[in-house]
Design a protein around this motif. Structure first.
Motif: not given
Length: 187
Positions: A41-66
């Motif tokens: 994934t390529k994503y933007r941290n909405l608090l800092t504005g940074q664009v970052l990349e991270k790899a997840f294994k298929a089936g990994d779980k992440v929390d839903e944001a409020d």
């Protein structure tokens, strides 16, 4: 909880106590036996504005944001800040330059926007996909200059500077793509 199977562009998830907006993602199948599929994934941290990349294994779980998107309206600019109003609650927000600057060139007073609200505070602004703005200043058109398509610089009524085709003149209303600041067409 969200699974990597739920990932799509525009999804907001929680990572390291911050809301993160997915800009792009790819799935990569392993070539070796027993390897697990990766979701990059390529994503933007909405608090800092940074664009970052991270790899997840298929089936990994992440929390839903409020995180929720609300209809809003740009009221006016106050120095480097922008004043916005939530069209549901009529609450007004003064947003600083770090959030307002990237979209300020596309917004006229009264423009409708989408406000991204995280834990009661606005962390992102999405202007419409395209906006109509008037060209206030540009070089005159040159006739029969070349067979190639040429562009020239134009200053729009909001102060935004973009490249436009050579036939566009001052005073003309044009459509601009807000994702990349490109000329689309005459309005």
């Amino acid at each position: 909880m969200l699974s990597t199977a739920d990932f799509k562009r525009g999804l907001v998830f929680q990572l390291d106590n911050a809301p993160c907006l997915i800009l792009d993602y790819t799935t990569q199948s392993p070539s070796a036996r027993g390897g697990s599929t990766l979701v990059k994934t390529k994503y933007r941290n909405l608090l800092t504005g940074q664009v970052l990349e991270k790899a997840f294994k298929a089936g990994d779980k992440v929390d839903e944001a409020d995180f929720e998107k609300r209809k809003g309206q740009f009221l006016y600019a106050d120095g480097d800040n922008g004043i916005f109003m939530d069209l549901e609650s009529y609450e007004q927000y003064e947003l600083g330059a770090e959030i307002f600057d990237p979209v300020s060139g596309y917004l006229l007073d009264g423009a409708e926007v989408t406000l991204g609200v995280y834990e009661g505070r606005v962390v992102s602004i999405e202007p419409p996909m395209s906006v109509e703005l008037i060209v206030t200043e540009t070089a005159p058109a040159v006739k029969n200059a070349t067979a190639q398509a040429q562009t020239k610089e134009a200053i729009l009524e909001t102060g935004l500077t973009i490249q436009v085709p050579s036939y566009v003149e001052s005073g003309v209303k044009i459509k601009v793509d807000t994702r990349d600041g490109r000329f689309i067409s005459r309005a």
